[in-house]
Structure formats: structure tokens, C-alpha cells
Design a protein around this motif. Structure first.
Motif, PDB file in Angstrom:
ATOM      1  N   VAL A  17      -0.298 -15.539   0.540  1.00 14.16           N
ATOM      2  CA  VAL A  17       0.241 -16.575  -0.352  1.00 14.16           C
ATOM      3  C   VAL A  17      -0.630 -17.828  -0.274  1.00 14.16           C
ATOM      4  N   GLY A  18      -1.047 -18.192   0.952  1.00 13.02           N
ATOM      5  CA  GLY A  18      -1.917 -19.361   1.121  1.00 13.02           C
ATOM      6  C   GLY A  18      -3.254 -19.178   0.429  1.00 13.02           C
ATOM      7  N   LEU A  19      -3.798 -17.952   0.495  1.00 13.46           N
ATOM      8  CA  LEU A  19      -5.077 -17.681  -0.172  1.00 13.46           C
ATOM      9  C   LEU A  19      -4.944 -17.842  -1.677  1.00 13.46           C
ATOM     10  N   VAL A  20      -3.878 -17.302  -2.248  1.00 13.28           N
ATOM     11  CA  VAL A  20      -3.643 -17.436  -3.688  1.00 13.28           C
ATOM     12  C   VAL A  20      -3.493 -18.910  -4.057  1.00 13.28           C
ATOM     13  N   THR A  21      -2.787 -19.658  -3.232  1.00 11.98           N
ATOM     14  CA  THR A  21      -2.615 -21.091  -3.481  1.00 11.98           C
ATOM     15  C   THR A  21      -3.960 -21.804  -3.497  1.00 11.98           C
ATOM     16  N   ALA A  22      -4.771 -21.537  -2.492  1.00  7.49           N
ATOM     17  CA  ALA A  22      -6.083 -22.197  -2.396  1.00  7.49           C
ATOM     18  C   ALA A  22      -6.966 -21.845  -3.585  1.00  7.49           C
ATOM     19  N   LEU A  23      -6.988 -20.566  -3.961  1.00  6.76           N
ATOM     20  CA  LEU A  23      -7.824 -20.158  -5.091  1.00  6.76           C
ATOM     21  C   LEU A  23      -7.347 -20.793  -6.399  1.00  6.76           C
ATOM     22  N   CYS A  24      -6.016 -20.888  -6.568  1.00  7.99           N
ATOM     23  CA  CYS A  24      -5.487 -21.522  -7.779  1.00  7.99           C
ATOM     24  C   CYS A  24      -5.859 -23.003  -7.827  1.00  7.99           C
ATOM     25  N   LEU A  25      -5.782 -23.677  -6.681  1.00  4.31           N
ATOM     26  CA  LEU A  25      -6.124 -25.099  -6.643  1.00  4.31           C
ATOM     27  C   LEU A  25      -7.610 -25.314  -6.908  1.00  4.31           C
ATOM     28  N   ILE A  26      -8.438 -24.436  -6.365  1.00  2.00           N
ATOM     29  CA  ILE A  26      -9.885 -24.551  -6.596  1.00  2.00           C
ATOM     30  C   ILE A  26     -10.215 -24.254  -8.051  1.00  2.00           C
ATOM     31  N   LEU A  27      -9.657 -23.174  -8.581  1.00  2.00           N
ATOM     32  CA  LEU A  27      -9.912 -22.813  -9.971  1.00  2.00           C
ATOM     33  C   LEU A  27      -9.403 -23.901 -10.913  1.00  2.00           C
ATOM     34  N   GLY A  28      -8.326 -24.554 -10.532  1.00  2.00           N
ATOM     35  CA  GLY A  28      -7.769 -25.611 -11.358  1.00  2.00           C
ATOM     36  C   GLY A  28      -8.676 -26.798 -11.537  1.00  2.00           C
ATOM     37  N   LEU A  29      -9.670 -26.939 -10.658  1.00  2.58           N
ATOM     38  CA  LEU A  29     -10.607 -28.050 -10.790  1.00  2.58           C
ATOM     39  C   LEU A  29     -11.386 -27.992 -12.097  1.00  2.58           C
TER      40      LEU A  29
END
Length: 530
Positions: free
Chosen positions: A380-392
Motif C-alpha cells: 500500500v505504501g509503495l502504491v501511495t509513493a508511486l501515485c504521489l510521484i506520478l502526480g508531480l
């Protein structure tokens, strides 16, 4: 997994084999580190909430205004969704035979030729993980847009900055991920509630549009007035360019499959969840599309809608009431924010399952399950991090933003073609249902079948090969149009960069493969639920 493990039931009769396999499946399911919190209804609610087709099609109205117009949308929807459901039914049959939380990754491994199993299943893993992350980004970005569309209802001159958009986007991701990590026990209830919200929102918007919109568009406008403002001279070409909204509105059929470890009897329940949820979504989406078109008062305003949300503009024009529009937008916010939360649920389970095969870097970390919460918190943390990075991307190029928004459908549909194609290869295109599911002991040893028939609990019978072939042909066909520029002449600002995103995904996949090729091991009998 050694090759000899593939032959564990090769000397049994089909009935004996199926009984042994079902017993093994039950044991494997019992040993799953995840808790079985979901039942058939909550899983159906999750799958239905993932796509909420009747509302999702409304977010694409700007796209179709000059790309075929209303007939392009409606007839394109019927064509696309028909073939999309062929894919769904084909995958449902495979899901019944080989229930597994990594879905098409596992199916490809089981069905692909022996020498290509690892490479093909790894490629499917990269495609499906990328597609789902892009889908998480897309759903959350759309939900973010509704917040600022609501502001624009009362302050039309307000234009959010990129930072404001990103911070709102990030807040949705973080809240949704926290719920998925520490409040997962509430997820079944949330999915039930979410279905109620989505259906209530759909009914409210459609009924209110029918009542308040006057005058309605004519039948000729809705069903026969083809609009081509793309610059391309061929209306046929433009018709196919307008398929994206339809393809994106009924999709992600594998969503429920990734919950296999958290539902009893997945070989029975998951296929029916896929079939019923996606079929009902498709029908509701068609009804909604027709009503939207009849209730479009001003086609020109949809090209540049308030807050960038055409469905909100549609309501503003039809309702002529800020109060009614506010009710509709608040309901849309609740629907799409809740839907985004279910994306994080499904995607985290996919990443967790792929990590168990060491398909991801630091696989041991992301394959871990919290012993107290019974949740893959690290995934779940990995998905969160990837979503936040992609959101940039929100802070940068609009072209890159558009490319990522459309790339989910490219990657996801490509991941579907591998297991369906491998099944066709295995069966030699046979229409005999028993031949399709008795081709080699290595396939039989991994199957879960009904002891009464020695066939999957859900199967397509003699129509299976027809739907499989149609699915493969359709995916190959739409790959052209999903990567095709919608405007002519093609310039840097109007280019379709989905192919660039796909190429970048392929590069990342190759890098990961060289890093993981010695460790990647989809050990079906050892550590996976069969």
C-alpha cells in the motif's frame, strides 16, 4: 518451480485430478496471509465502484464533441463495449480455472509455452502494474477536478494553480491509502456504501437532466448527426479515434481477481463478479450516454467546460440552478473519491502478489503482510509513493499529463492479450471445451475445476474460442487508435504521447528484468494461492 511439479496429477483421471486440485486449492486459500474480509457482494461492489461507467462516460463528453459527436459516442460505445465484454468473459473463464491474486500474471505463466513462461508473465506483470498505477492517477486526478469545478460553479473566474491541484490530489491519495492500510476492515462496508452513492448519484443526475433540460436535442442530433472537427478527412477514421471514452468506461475487468486471497471460493465467485458487474456497468453506461446527449443544451460549452468537467457543464446548462448543480457535483466528488480508494485497494494487492514472485525490486519488503492488520501495508505504501510521484506531472507538461491519462488503457489491454492468446495456443483453437482444458498435465495440475464436470465452474463452452479470438483481434485493433493523434495536422501540442509512455514502461520493464531475472520465480505450488 521445477518442471516436474507441473505433472503432479498427470496420472489421475480428470475427476480424480479435479478433486485433488480443489482440495489443494482449499488448503492454499486457508494458508493465505490475508484475511478473508470480502464476500461476493462486497467484491461486486468493489468491481462496480472501480469504473462507475454511467458517471465516467460523462467525464469524456468534451472529448467526443468534435470527434464524431453524439453518434460517434453512442455507436462507438456499443461497438467497443461489446468487444470489451468479450475480453471480460474470456478472462472470467480463465479466472475460474486459475484463481489467483496476480490474475493475468499467473494465467500467462500457467498457459504460456514452457520456455517462455517466466519472460511472458514478467512482461505482463510490468504492463498490469503500470496500467493500474496510471489508472490510480487518472481516477484521482478526475476526482480532484470535481473539487475545483464546484468552486467554479460559484466563482467562474477562479482558476486553480498547479500546486493547488497537486495538493488536493495528494490529500486524496494519502487519505485513501491510510484507509487501505489501517482501516481495511471497514472496506467491505465502504464498498457497499459507495455503490449506493454511485447509483444514487447516477439516478439523480439522469432524472434531473431529463426533467430540467429543455428543449431536448432531436433524435437526428443524437443518432445521426456526425461531427468531425479533427482535421482528418475520413469520418471512418474519426469514428475509431472516438473510441477511447467507451474503452475507458468499461474496463479493468481484473480488478476483482486481485482480491482472490480475500474471498471464499474465488473460482466460483470471482468470475460471476466480473461478468455481472461489468455487464451491468456497460448497460447503465449506454443509457447514461444517450440521456447525456439528449440533454445537451449547448454543444459549444462542452468544448471548454466549467472547471474542466463536461458533466458539470452539462448540469449547469440544463439545471440553470447552482443549488441543483451543487448537489450533483458533491455527489460526483463522493463517488469518484470513493472509487479512487478502491483503486488503491486493488493495485496494492496486485503489487503485493507480483512482489511475492520477486517481480519488483526489494520483493521481500513489498511482499510482507502486517501480522496484526493482515494487510500488505508495504505494498500500500509503495502504491501511495508511486501515485504521489506520478502526480508531480500535474505541476509540469500538459502533454505529459494527457499521455499518462490515456496510457492506462494501453497497458491494461495489452496485459489481457497474453493469457487469452496463450489459451488459444494451448488449445489449438479447439472449440471442444474439454480439449481446451485438458491440454497437458502442466496445465491440468494448476487448475481448479468442478468435480462434477472436470471443467471450470464458469466456462464459455463452445463459444470460448470465438470470444477469445475476437478479444485478441480487438486488442490489436484498438492499440492503433489508442496511440493515434486525434487532431490533424499533427503538432507537438496535439501529438498522442501514449506510445511514448508505453515505450518508457517497456524500458523500465527491461531494466527490472535484468535486475530480477535470476530471482523472479512464480512458484505456484510453493507460496501462491492456486
Amino acid at each position: 518451480m521445477s518442471d516436474k511439479n507441473c505433472f503432479t496429477v498427470s496420472e489421475k483421471t480428470p475427476f480424480e485430478a479435479s478433486t485433488a486440485i480443489n482440495d489443494a486449492s482449499s488448503d492454499a486459500n486457508h494458508q493465505s496471509p490475508l484475511e478473508k474480509r470480502f464476500n461476493v457482494w462486497s467484491t461486486s461492489a468493489l468491481q462496480f465502484s472501480l469504473i462507475c461507467s454511467a458517471l465516467a462516460i460523462g467525464t469524456f463528453l468534451s472529448t467526443v464533441v468534435g470527434v464524431g459527436g453524439s453518434p460517434g459516442l453512442i455507436y462507438g460505445y456499443i461497438l467497443a463495449v461489446t468487444f470489451d465484454l468479450f475480453i471480460c468473459y474470456s478472462l472470467a473463464e480463465i479466472a475460474s480455472a486459475y484463481p489467483h491474486s496476480s490474475a493475468q500474471i499467473h494465467w500467462t505463466y500457467v498457459l504460456a509455452p514452457r520456455g517462455t513462461k517466466r519472460g511472458m508473465s514478467f512482461a505482463v506483470g510490468i504492463l498490469s502494474c503500470a496500467g493500474w498505477i496510471f489508472a490510480c492517477f487518472s481516477s484521482t486526478y478526475v476526482a480532484t477536478g470535481f473539487f475545483y469545478a464546484l468552486v467554479a460553479v460559484y466563482n467562474p473566474d477562479f482558476a486553480p494553480t498547479n500546486w493547488q491541484m497537486y495538493l488536493t490530489y495528494a490529500a486524496i491519495v494519502v487519505v485513501g491509502s491510510c484507509i487501505n492500510a489501517v482501516a481495511v476492515a471497514a472496506l467491505p462496508f465502504i464498498t457497499h456504501m459507495l455503490v449506493g452513492i454511485i447509483n444514487s448519484t447516477t439516478v439523480f443526475i439522469l432524472v434531473a437532466l431529463l426533467v430540467k433540460s429543455s428543449p431536448k436535442q432531436s433524435a437526428s442530433f443524437v443518432f445521426s448527426t456526425f461531427i468531425n472537427e479533427t482535421g482528418w478527412s475520413s469520418d471512418g477514421l474519426v469514428f475509431f479515434l472516438g473510441l477511447l471514452p467507451s474503452i475507458a468506461s468499461v474496463t479493468l475487468y481484473d480488478g476483482a481477481c486481485h482480491m482472490t486471497d480475500e474471498i471464499d471460493k474465488p473460482e466460483v465467485h470471482i468470475p460471476w463478479v466480473m461478468v455481472l458487474s461489468n455487464t451491468s456497468s456497460a448497460i447503465l453506461g449506454l443509457v447514461a450516454a444517450i440521456i447525456y446527449m439528449f440533454c445537451t443544451k449547448n454543444v459549444d460549452t462542452l468544448s471548454s467546460p466549467i472547471g474542466g468537467q463536461p458533466i458539470v457543464q452539462l448540469m449547469m446548462d440544463a439545471f440553470e440552478s447552482n443549488a441543483l448543480t451543487t448537489v450533483g457535483v458533491v455527489a460526483l466528488i463522493m463517488s469518484f473519491v470513493g472509487s479512487s480508494f478502491t483503486y488503491y485497494t486493488t493495485t496494492s494487492r496486485l503489487f503485493w502478489s507480483f512482489a511475492r514472485s520477486n517481480g519488483l525490486p526489494f520483493g521481500d519488503i513489498f511482499a510482507a503482510v502486517n501480522s496484526t492488520l493482515k494487510v500488505p501495508v508495504n505494498a500500500v505504501g509503495l502504491v501511495t509513493a508511486l501515485c504521489l510521484i506520478l502526480g508531480l506531472i500535474i505541476l509540469g507538461s500538459s502533454s505529459a499529463l494527457t499521455a499518462v491519462l490515456g496510457s492506462s488503457m494501453v497497458c491494461i489491454n495489452l496485459s489481457y492479450i497474453f493469457p487469452i492468446g496463450a489459451l488459444l495456443w494451448r488449445s489449438g483453437f479447439s472449440r471442444n471445451i474439454r480439449t481446451r482444458y485438458a491440454d497437458g498435465p502442466d496445465v491440468l495440475s494448476m487448475m481448479v475445476v468442478d468435480p462434477k464436470t472436470a471443467l471450470p465452474y464458469f466456462h464459455l463452452g463452445k463459444f470460448g474460442v470465438v470470444l477469445n479470438v475476437a478479444s485478441v483481434v480487438w486488442v490489436c485493433f484498438i492499440m492503433v487508435w489508442l496511440n493515434f493523434p486525434t487532431v490533424h495536422p499533427v503538432q507537438s501540442g496535439t501529438m498522442n504521447y501514449a506510445c511514448v509512455v508505453l515505450g518508457s514502461t517497456a524500458v523500465v520493464g527491461v531494466i527490472f528484468w535484468f535486475a530480477a531475472r535470476k530471482k523472479y520465480d512464480h512458484d505456484v505450488n510453493g507460496k501462491h494461492v492456486i
